[in-house]
Design a protein around this motif. Structure first.
Motif, PDB file in Angstrom:
ATOM      1  N   MET A   1      75.544  39.798  44.659  1.00 62.22           N
ATOM      2  CA  MET A   1      74.272  40.095  44.035  1.00 62.22           C
ATOM      3  C   MET A   1      73.330  38.926  44.312  1.00 62.22           C
ATOM      4  O   MET A   1      73.686  37.773  44.162  1.00 62.22           O
ATOM      5  CB  MET A   1      74.463  40.314  42.544  1.00 62.22           C
ATOM      6  N   ASP A   2      72.152  39.275  44.664  1.00 67.46           N
ATOM      7  CA  ASP A   2      71.142  38.274  44.976  1.00 67.46           C
ATOM      8  C   ASP A   2      70.533  37.730  43.683  1.00 67.46           C
ATOM      9  O   ASP A   2      70.417  38.445  42.684  1.00 67.46           O
ATOM     10  CB  ASP A   2      70.064  38.919  45.852  1.00 67.46           C
ATOM     11  N   ILE A   3      70.162  36.478  43.698  1.00 72.35           N
ATOM     12  CA  ILE A   3      69.612  35.838  42.495  1.00 72.35           C
ATOM     13  C   ILE A   3      68.247  36.428  42.126  1.00 72.35           C
ATOM     14  O   ILE A   3      67.864  36.426  40.954  1.00 72.35           O
ATOM     15  CB  ILE A   3      69.547  34.307  42.677  1.00 72.35           C
ATOM     16  N   THR A   4      67.535  36.988  43.086  1.00 71.10           N
ATOM     17  CA  THR A   4      66.226  37.561  42.778  1.00 71.10           C
ATOM     18  C   THR A   4      66.357  38.785  41.881  1.00 71.10           C
ATOM     19  O   THR A   4      65.472  39.031  41.053  1.00 71.10           O
ATOM     20  CB  THR A   4      65.471  37.934  44.063  1.00 71.10           C
ATOM     21  N   VAL A   5      67.447  39.511  42.022  1.00 69.05           N
ATOM     22  CA  VAL A   5      67.660  40.677  41.157  1.00 69.05           C
ATOM     23  C   VAL A   5      67.856  40.218  39.719  1.00 69.05           C
ATOM     24  O   VAL A   5      67.314  40.822  38.780  1.00 69.05           O
ATOM     25  CB  VAL A   5      68.870  41.504  41.656  1.00 69.05           C
ATOM     26  N   VAL A   6      68.599  39.157  39.536  1.00 69.79           N
ATOM     27  CA  VAL A   6      68.834  38.624  38.192  1.00 69.79           C
ATOM     28  C   VAL A   6      67.518  38.139  37.580  1.00 69.79           C
ATOM     29  O   VAL A   6      67.241  38.384  36.400  1.00 69.79           O
ATOM     30  CB  VAL A   6      69.881  37.491  38.241  1.00 69.79           C
ATOM     31  N   ILE A   7      66.703  37.483  38.376  1.00 68.95           N
ATOM     32  CA  ILE A   7      65.412  36.992  37.877  1.00 68.95           C
ATOM     33  C   ILE A   7      64.492  38.155  37.528  1.00 68.95           C
ATOM     34  O   ILE A   7      63.793  38.126  36.503  1.00 68.95           O
ATOM     35  CB  ILE A   7      64.774  36.044  38.914  1.00 68.95           C
ATOM     36  N   LYS A   8      64.490  39.201  38.350  1.00 69.33           N
ATOM     37  CA  LYS A   8      63.665  40.378  38.052  1.00 69.33           C
ATOM     38  C   LYS A   8      64.110  41.048  36.758  1.00 69.33           C
ATOM     39  O   LYS A   8      63.280  41.467  35.940  1.00 69.33           O
ATOM     40  CB  LYS A   8      63.732  41.375  39.203  1.00 69.33           C
ATOM     41  N   ILE A   9      65.424  41.165  36.555  1.00 68.24           N
ATOM     42  CA  ILE A   9      65.934  41.780  35.331  1.00 68.24           C
ATOM     43  C   ILE A   9      65.561  40.930  34.118  1.00 68.24           C
ATOM     44  O   ILE A   9      65.170  41.463  33.072  1.00 68.24           O
ATOM     45  CB  ILE A   9      67.455  41.988  35.437  1.00 68.24           C
ATOM     46  N   ALA A  10      65.655  39.620  34.252  1.00 65.22           N
ATOM     47  CA  ALA A  10      65.263  38.737  33.150  1.00 65.22           C
ATOM     48  C   ALA A  10      63.775  38.860  32.845  1.00 65.22           C
ATOM     49  O   ALA A  10      63.369  38.874  31.677  1.00 65.22           O
ATOM     50  CB  ALA A  10      65.616  37.295  33.492  1.00 65.22           C
ATOM     51  N   ALA A  11      62.954  38.976  33.891  1.00 63.87           N
ATOM     52  CA  ALA A  11      61.509  39.127  33.688  1.00 63.87           C
ATOM     53  C   ALA A  11      61.191  40.430  32.966  1.00 63.87           C
ATOM     54  O   ALA A  11      60.355  40.461  32.054  1.00 63.87           O
ATOM     55  CB  ALA A  11      60.781  39.052  35.025  1.00 63.87           C
ATOM     56  N   VAL A  12      61.852  41.494  33.367  1.00 61.24           N
ATOM     57  CA  VAL A  12      61.638  42.779  32.685  1.00 61.24           C
ATOM     58  C   VAL A  12      62.064  42.672  31.226  1.00 61.24           C
ATOM     59  O   VAL A  12      61.372  43.172  30.335  1.00 61.24           O
ATOM     60  CB  VAL A  12      62.398  43.917  33.415  1.00 61.24           C
ATOM     61  N   GLY A  13      63.177  42.007  30.969  1.00 61.44           N
ATOM     62  CA  GLY A  13      63.639  41.844  29.591  1.00 61.44           C
ATOM     63  C   GLY A  13      62.670  41.054  28.740  1.00 61.44           C
ATOM     64  O   GLY A  13      62.413  41.402  27.585  1.00 61.44           O
ATOM     65  N   ILE A  14      62.104  39.989  29.293  1.00 58.11           N
ATOM     66  CA  ILE A  14      61.134  39.180  28.545  1.00 58.11           C
ATOM     67  C   ILE A  14      59.874  39.968  28.268  1.00 58.11           C
ATOM     68  O   ILE A  14      59.341  39.960  27.142  1.00 58.11           O
ATOM     69  CB  ILE A  14      60.827  37.880  29.323  1.00 58.11           C
ATOM     70  N   ILE A  15      59.381  40.690  29.269  1.00 55.10           N
ATOM     71  CA  ILE A  15      58.156  41.480  29.089  1.00 55.10           C
ATOM     72  C   ILE A  15      58.371  42.575  28.058  1.00 55.10           C
ATOM     73  O   ILE A  15      57.522  42.805  27.180  1.00 55.10           O
ATOM     74  CB  ILE A  15      57.685  42.053  30.439  1.00 55.10           C
ATOM     75  N   VAL A  16      59.514  43.251  28.136  1.00 52.50           N
ATOM     76  CA  VAL A  16      59.800  44.326  27.175  1.00 52.50           C
ATOM     77  C   VAL A  16      59.944  43.749  25.765  1.00 52.50           C
ATOM     78  O   VAL A  16      59.463  44.349  24.793  1.00 52.50           O
ATOM     79  CB  VAL A  16      61.061  45.106  27.604  1.00 52.50           C
ATOM     80  N   ALA A  17      60.564  42.594  25.635  1.00 56.40           N
ATOM     81  CA  ALA A  17      60.721  41.984  24.309  1.00 56.40           C
ATOM     82  C   ALA A  17      59.370  41.605  23.708  1.00 56.40           C
ATOM     83  O   ALA A  17      59.126  41.821  22.512  1.00 56.40           O
ATOM     84  CB  ALA A  17      61.617  40.755  24.409  1.00 56.40           C
ATOM     85  N   ILE A  18      58.476  41.060  24.526  1.00 56.34           N
ATOM     86  CA  ILE A  18      57.140  40.688  24.034  1.00 56.34           C
ATOM     87  C   ILE A  18      56.359  41.934  23.627  1.00 56.34           C
ATOM     88  O   ILE A  18      55.754  41.975  22.546  1.00 56.34           O
ATOM     89  CB  ILE A  18      56.387  39.873  25.099  1.00 56.34           C
ATOM     90  N   LEU A  19      56.392  42.960  24.498  1.00 59.43           N
ATOM     91  CA  LEU A  19      55.677  44.197  24.159  1.00 59.43           C
ATOM     92  C   LEU A  19      56.263  44.855  22.917  1.00 59.43           C
ATOM     93  O   LEU A  19      55.522  45.396  22.078  1.00 59.43           O
ATOM     94  CB  LEU A  19      55.721  45.167  25.335  1.00 59.43           C
ATOM     95  N   ASN A  20      57.569  44.802  22.780  1.00 60.23           N
ATOM     96  CA  ASN A  20      58.212  45.404  21.614  1.00 60.23           C
ATOM     97  C   ASN A  20      57.779  44.706  20.332  1.00 60.23           C
ATOM     98  O   ASN A  20      57.454  45.364  19.342  1.00 60.23           O
ATOM     99  CB  ASN A  20      59.732  45.337  21.766  1.00 60.23           C
ATOM    100  N   SER A  21      57.749  43.397  20.332  1.00 57.26           N
ATOM    101  CA  SER A  21      57.354  42.682  19.120  1.00 57.26           C
ATOM    102  C   SER A  21      55.883  42.917  18.788  1.00 57.26           C
ATOM    103  O   SER A  21      55.521  43.073  17.615  1.00 57.26           O
ATOM    104  CB  SER A  21      57.643  41.191  19.262  1.00 57.26           C
ATOM    105  N   ILE A  22      55.039  42.968  19.810  1.00 54.33           N
ATOM    106  CA  ILE A  22      53.616  43.233  19.569  1.00 54.33           C
ATOM    107  C   ILE A  22      53.421  44.633  18.996  1.00 54.33           C
ATOM    108  O   ILE A  22      52.674  44.830  18.026  1.00 54.33           O
ATOM    109  CB  ILE A  22      52.800  43.051  20.865  1.00 54.33           C
TER     110      ILE A  22
END
Length: 75
Positions: A1-22
């Motif tokens: 697995m490429d590290i960019t996939v892990v970073i993309k998944i983490a970015a999606v998780g952070i964005i979703v968490a911020i939107l969810n709390s807002i």
């Protein structure tokens, strides 16, 4: 697995968490749930090619084992 996939998944998780709390704090719980579901679908779409590569690797390993043992019962 490429590290960019892990970073993309983490970015999606952070964005979703911020939107969810807002959205939860503004009283739009239904939109927050839809945002979470959309994040899950986006991550799963990112993982489909990785899963296909995994299945291809498993298939090639099993094919090599069949050639190595040359038994038709496994192939």
């Amino acid at each position: 697995m490429d590290i960019t996939v892990v970073i993309k998944i983490a970015a999606v998780g952070i964005i979703v968490a911020i939107l969810n709390s807002i959205l939860c704090r503004s009283g739009r719980d239904d939109y927050a749930l839809i945002t979470i579901l959309a994040g899950i679908v986006a991550v799963l779409m990112m993982l489909i090619p990785q899963f296909a590569d995994l299945l291809g690797t498993v298939k090639s390993i099993l094919d090599n084992l069949c050639v190595y043992f040359s038994q038709d019962t496994f192939c």
